[in-house]
Design an enzyme around this catalytic site. Structure first.
Site, PDB file in Angstrom:
ATOM      1  N   HIS A 236      -7.063  -3.467   5.314  1.00  0.00           N
ATOM      2  CA  HIS A 236      -6.506  -2.106   5.216  1.00  0.00           C
ATOM      3  C   HIS A 236      -7.325  -1.276   4.217  1.00  0.00           C
ATOM      4  O   HIS A 236      -7.722  -0.147   4.499  1.00  0.00           O
ATOM      5  CB  HIS A 236      -5.038  -2.170   4.781  1.00  0.00           C
ATOM      6  CG  HIS A 236      -4.511  -0.873   4.254  1.00  0.00           C
ATOM      7  ND1 HIS A 236      -4.797  -0.413   2.979  1.00  0.00           N
ATOM      8  CD2 HIS A 236      -3.740   0.092   4.829  1.00  0.00           C
ATOM      9  CE1 HIS A 236      -4.231   0.773   2.802  1.00  0.00           C
ATOM     10  NE2 HIS A 236      -3.580   1.099   3.907  1.00  0.00           N
ATOM     11  N   ASN A 237      -7.572  -1.843   3.054  1.00  0.00           N
ATOM     12  CA  ASN A 237      -8.302  -1.086   2.031  1.00  0.00           C
ATOM     13  C   ASN A 237      -9.744  -0.823   2.460  1.00  0.00           C
ATOM     14  O   ASN A 237     -10.285   0.250   2.191  1.00  0.00           O
ATOM     15  CB  ASN A 237      -8.293  -1.838   0.696  1.00  0.00           C
ATOM     16  CG  ASN A 237      -6.970  -1.690  -0.022  1.00  0.00           C
ATOM     17  OD1 ASN A 237      -5.938  -1.495   0.609  1.00  0.00           O
ATOM     18  ND2 ASN A 237      -6.984  -1.786  -1.332  1.00  0.00           N
TER      19      ASN A 237
ATOM     20  N   LYS B 240      -4.120  -6.790   3.787  1.00  0.00           N
ATOM     21  CA  LYS B 240      -4.182  -5.646   2.846  1.00  0.00           C
ATOM     22  C   LYS B 240      -5.637  -5.343   2.489  1.00  0.00           C
ATOM     23  O   LYS B 240      -6.018  -4.177   2.361  1.00  0.00           O
ATOM     24  CB  LYS B 240      -3.382  -5.972   1.584  1.00  0.00           C
ATOM     25  CG  LYS B 240      -3.540  -4.967   0.440  1.00  0.00           C
ATOM     26  CD  LYS B 240      -3.017  -3.595   0.816  1.00  0.00           C
ATOM     27  CE  LYS B 240      -2.810  -2.589  -0.285  1.00  0.00           C
ATOM     28  NZ  LYS B 240      -3.663  -2.491  -1.396  1.00  0.00           N
TER      29      LYS B 240
ATOM     30  N   SER C 161       0.829  -1.209   0.000  1.00  0.00           N
ATOM     31  CA  SER C 161       0.000   0.000   0.000  1.00  0.00           C
ATOM     32  C   SER C 161       0.861   1.255   0.000  1.00  0.00           C
ATOM     33  O   SER C 161       1.945   1.267   0.561  1.00  0.00           O
ATOM     34  CB  SER C 161      -0.914   0.033   1.223  1.00  0.00           C
ATOM     35  OG  SER C 161      -1.603   1.266   1.246  1.00  0.00           O
TER      36      SER C 161
ATOM     37  N   GLU D  34      -9.649   1.942   4.699  1.00  0.00           N
ATOM     38  CA  GLU D  34      -9.392   3.150   3.886  1.00  0.00           C
ATOM     39  C   GLU D  34     -10.723   3.710   3.337  1.00  0.00           C
ATOM     40  O   GLU D  34     -10.957   4.918   3.378  1.00  0.00           O
ATOM     41  CB  GLU D  34      -8.448   2.759   2.754  1.00  0.00           C
ATOM     42  CG  GLU D  34      -8.052   3.844   1.802  1.00  0.00           C
ATOM     43  CD  GLU D  34      -7.163   3.276   0.685  1.00  0.00           C
ATOM     44  OE1 GLU D  34      -6.186   2.546   0.981  1.00  0.00           O
ATOM     45  OE2 GLU D  34      -7.466   3.535  -0.498  1.00  0.00           O
TER      46      GLU D  34
HETATM   47  P1  NBP Z   1      -2.205  -2.322 -13.454  1.00  0.00           P
HETATM   48  O1  NBP Z   1      -3.058  -2.946 -12.416  1.00  0.00           O
HETATM   49  O2  NBP Z   1      -2.763  -1.264 -14.325  1.00  0.00           O
HETATM   50  O3  NBP Z   1      -1.623  -3.505 -14.376  1.00  0.00           O
HETATM   51  C1  NBP Z   1      -0.875  -3.215 -15.510  1.00  0.00           C
HETATM   52  C2  NBP Z   1       0.273  -4.194 -15.679  1.00  0.00           C
HETATM   53  O4  NBP Z   1      -0.216  -5.544 -15.788  1.00  0.00           O
HETATM   54  C3  NBP Z   1       1.033  -3.905 -16.958  1.00  0.00           C
HETATM   55  O5  NBP Z   1       2.409  -4.130 -16.723  1.00  0.00           O
HETATM   56  C4  NBP Z   1       0.438  -4.926 -17.912  1.00  0.00           C
HETATM   57  O6  NBP Z   1       1.269  -5.235 -18.994  1.00  0.00           O
HETATM   58  C5  NBP Z   1       0.307  -6.099 -16.990  1.00  0.00           C
HETATM   59  N1  NBP Z   1      -0.543  -7.185 -17.498  1.00  0.00           N
HETATM   60  C6  NBP Z   1      -1.862  -7.223 -17.712  1.00  0.00           C
HETATM   61 BR1  NBP Z   1      -2.999  -5.820 -17.487  1.00  0.00          BR
HETATM   62  N2  NBP Z   1      -2.303  -8.406 -18.164  1.00  0.00           N
HETATM   63  C7  NBP Z   1      -1.195  -9.147 -18.255  1.00  0.00           C
HETATM   64  C8  NBP Z   1      -0.977 -10.473 -18.676  1.00  0.00           C
HETATM   65  N3  NBP Z   1      -1.995 -11.262 -19.039  1.00  0.00           N
HETATM   66  N4  NBP Z   1       0.280 -10.929 -18.700  1.00  0.00           N
HETATM   67  C9  NBP Z   1       1.305 -10.133 -18.332  1.00  0.00           C
HETATM   68  N5  NBP Z   1       1.159  -8.868 -17.882  1.00  0.00           N
HETATM   69  C10 NBP Z   1      -0.076  -8.385 -17.860  1.00  0.00           C
HETATM   70  O7  NBP Z   1      -0.848  -1.758 -12.802  1.00  0.00           O
HETATM   71  P2  NBP Z   1      -0.585  -0.980 -11.426  1.00  0.00           P
HETATM   72  O8  NBP Z   1      -1.550   0.127 -11.210  1.00  0.00           O
HETATM   73  O9  NBP Z   1       0.880  -0.689 -11.409  1.00  0.00           O
HETATM   74  O10 NBP Z   1      -0.892  -2.085 -10.319  1.00  0.00           O
HETATM   75  C11 NBP Z   1      -0.199  -3.325 -10.241  1.00  0.00           C
HETATM   76  C12 NBP Z   1      -0.812  -4.132  -9.124  1.00  0.00           C
HETATM   77  O11 NBP Z   1      -0.617  -3.411  -7.907  1.00  0.00           O
HETATM   78  C13 NBP Z   1      -2.327  -4.326  -9.262  1.00  0.00           C
HETATM   79  O12 NBP Z   1      -2.693  -5.562  -8.726  1.00  0.00           O
HETATM   80  C14 NBP Z   1      -2.909  -3.230  -8.422  1.00  0.00           C
HETATM   81  O13 NBP Z   1      -4.198  -3.537  -7.951  1.00  0.00           O
HETATM   82  C15 NBP Z   1      -1.890  -3.171  -7.292  1.00  0.00           C
HETATM   83  N6  NBP Z   1      -1.803  -1.879  -6.615  1.00  0.00           N
HETATM   84  C16 NBP Z   1      -1.927  -0.722  -7.291  1.00  0.00           C
HETATM   85  C17 NBP Z   1      -1.836   0.494  -6.613  1.00  0.00           C
HETATM   86  C18 NBP Z   1      -1.934   1.802  -7.350  1.00  0.00           C
HETATM   87  O14 NBP Z   1      -1.965   2.841  -6.666  1.00  0.00           O
HETATM   88  N7  NBP Z   1      -1.966   1.812  -8.673  1.00  0.00           N
HETATM   89  C19 NBP Z   1      -1.606   0.504  -5.231  1.00  0.00           C
HETATM   90  C20 NBP Z   1      -1.457  -0.710  -4.569  1.00  0.00           C
HETATM   91  C21 NBP Z   1      -1.565  -1.894  -5.264  1.00  0.00           C
HETATM   92  P3  NBP Z   1       1.143  -4.416 -20.387  1.00  0.00           P
HETATM   93  O15 NBP Z   1       1.974  -3.194 -20.206  1.00  0.00           O
HETATM   94  O16 NBP Z   1       1.666  -5.364 -21.388  1.00  0.00           O
HETATM   95  O17 NBP Z   1      -0.315  -4.100 -20.581  1.00  0.00           O
END
Ligand code: NBP
Length: 487
Positions: free
Chosen positions: A187-188, A184, A129, A191
């Site tokens: 936590h959410n 987690k 987080s 939140e």
């Molecule tokens: P996203 O949740 O938007 O995921 C995008 C990533 O997943 C890209 O690298 C994409 O590759 C890859 N991907 C997908 Br979509 N399908 C795929 C597949 N079938 N095979 C391989 N790669 C694949 O990214 P994020 O916002 O950085 O979040 C990542 C994780 O962290 C998520 O689970 C999210 O819930 C969690 N999280 C996010 C936050 C936040 O603030 N954003 C905070 C805490 C946790 P590509 O580039 O080829 O499309």
């Protein structure tokens, strides 16, 4: 030659920032992303000048990792995680470690721990987080899964995590199977609750007291220096003080339809499965659902009118000291929300056989994450006083705090009802508080009704629990009863 300490797959916002954070701490990180252009952009952009190793295939990626290999996944939660694991498994060796750092459902993490375990691979499902900023400079990290993997990754995960004032990392082993992602998830959920109790204060100040945005910003700024000292209160002060190009409060031009990604809903669903109250978080989730019904709300405002009717609704008391009352309602509701969150964690620990350290979990949330707050130290202290505390409401610190806040809290709920301003979180928290400390509730009548129409039986006052009775309420029923169980 394998030269990377760890590998990371998924270079979206979280992945990129975690990689840079690891690099800052001296780790060599190999990276792979399904879409190669993203890897190229990362290497020539934010990662230029670092030791990060870019790769173009999963095979090349795995070949760069020193054994036992450590692979962190930061891809979209759900099917993508299984798809990436499927690609990795044939390329990994016994003892290699897969860490899923996305927002996966805890049941998926429990399944992946055992499925990979059968293949000799060690799985960790970890909540992370803190969003983009946390990932870059120190998130809160909640790992669970296969305990044998923890010593292998403890150094790196604790190095990149946020630290509390004395240097203790906001990262520690939570428990087996899905325990990390469960924590987690809670936590959410909390939140969601924290955001809703703040939103209700904003509604009361703007709609009830007619305060200006600069006035509200300064109240939140002041609150952030007291009992409510927290990240979400601080960013609320910033948001309310922000003006657009026309000099108008930016927040006023934002459509009042809240989105959600599902972790609040998961928390409430789990609480229903376990039979534990998460009423405030449920209200927070439903408040977002109601807000999203924009067209219906607009039509209803026209048909039903807004606020309370002038002839009978009551004006409510929005007089002197009301801002202080709102403070107390927010603080008391927050206490109830965290009490419910920790009650749920205790119920889940019993259900899933986890040995959770609740005081330590509060410290994992102390810095780095979205719900970080000074208040979490009071929670840790409560669990230090009594490790098996059934509810924070039974700890003397919180008992005193609630007693002090109670008059203002009640005035706010009463005034809001009188004025027709919805305060679902404050009022449901108050209803829980009142129910939880009631020696007698009207559930005897509910049990009688269930027995009347369905022969569901009931327990009796003064008799041992688990002894069930049935009454032939109409004189025409039989003595056969329905099976007694708790759904
Ligand atoms: P996203 O949740 O938007 O995921 C995008 C990533 O997943 C890209 O690298 C994409 O590759 C890859 N991907 C997908 Br979509 N399908 C795929 C597949 N079938 N095979 C391989 N790669 C694949 O990214 P994020 O916002 O950085 O979040 C990542 C994780 O962290 C998520 O689970 C999210 O819930 C969690 N999280 C996010 C936050 C936040 O603030 N954003 C905070 C805490 C946790 P590509 O580039 O080829 O499309």
């Amino acid at each position: 030659m394998p030269s990377a300490d760890i590998g990371l797959i998924g270079l979206a916002v979280m992945g990129q920032n975690l990689v840079l954070n690891m690099d800052d701490h001296g780790y060599t990180v190999a990276v792979f992303n399904r879409t190669t252009a993203r890897t190229t952009e990362f290497l020539s952009g934010p990662a230029s000048g670092t030791k990060v190793i870019g790769t173009r295939s999963v095979e090349e990626f795995v070949a760069k990792l020193r054994p036992p290999r450590k692979v962190m996944l930061m891809v979209k939660a759900g099917r993508a995680v299984d798809a990436v694991i499927e690609q990795l498994v044939p390329l990994l060796d016994e003892g290699d470690i897969v860490i899923d750092g996305g927002n996966s459902h805890f049941e998926d993490s429990a399944r992946r721990t055992s499925e990979l375990g059968e293949l000799g691979l060690l799985f960790i499902g970890t909540g992370i987080s803190g969003g983009e900023e946390g990932a870059r400079h120190g998130p809160s990290i909640m790992p669970g899964g296969e305990p044998a993997a923890w010593p292998e990754v403890q150094g790196i995960l604790q190095a990149i995590a946020a630290k509390v004032a004395d240097g203790t990392p906001c990262c520690d082993w939570v428990g087996a199977g899905g325990a990390g992602h469960y924590t987690k998830m809670v936590h959410n959920g909390i939140e969601y609750g924290d955001m809703q109790v703040i939103a209700e204060a904003y509604h009361l100040m703007s709609g009830g007291l007619g305060m200006t945005h600069p006035e509200m910003a300064s109240v939140f700024r002041r609150w952030g220096e007291g009992l409510l000292d927290s990240y979400l209160i601080d960013i609320t002060a910033d948001i309310l003080g922000h003006v657009d190009e026309q000099g108008e409060p930016t927040v006023c031009s934002i459509l009042d339809a809240a989105g959600q990604k599902g972790t609040g809903k998961w928390t409430v669903i789990s609480s229903l499965h376990l039979g534990y109250p998460m009423t405030l978080v449920a209200e927070a989730v439903y408040a977002r659902v109601v807000s999203a019904l924009v067209d219906q709300r607009l039509e209803a405002a026209g048909v039903l009118g807004q606020g309370a009717p002038t002839d009978g609704g009551g004006a409510g008391r929005f007089g002197d000291g009301f801002v202080d009352d709102i403070h107390d309602a927010l603080y008391a509701s927050k206490i109830v929300s965290y009490a419910q969150g920790f009650m749920l964690l205790e119920a889940a620990a019993t259900e899933y056989g986890w040995d959770l350290d609740y005081g330590r979990i509060a410290q994992l949330w102390r810095e780095g994450c979205i719900i970080r707050a000074a208040f979490l130290d009071d929670i840790t202290a409560a669990f230090e006083r009594r490790a098996d505390l059934p509810s924070l409401l039974l700890d003397r610190f919180f008992t005193d705090a609630l007693r002090k806040a109670e008059p203002g809290w009640r005035r706010v709920v009463a005034a809001a009802v009188g004025r027709g301003i919805p305060v679902p979180a404050y009022s449901s928290a108050l209803a829980f508080y009142d129910a939880y400390r009631s020696e007698r509730l009207p559930a005897n009548l509910v049990q009688a009704q269930r027995d009347y129409f369905g022969a569901h039986t009931y327990e009796r006052v003064g008799r041992p629990r688990g002894e069930f009775f049935h009454t032939d309420w109409t004189g025409t029923g039989g003595s056969a009863t329905s099976g007694s169980y708790q759904a």
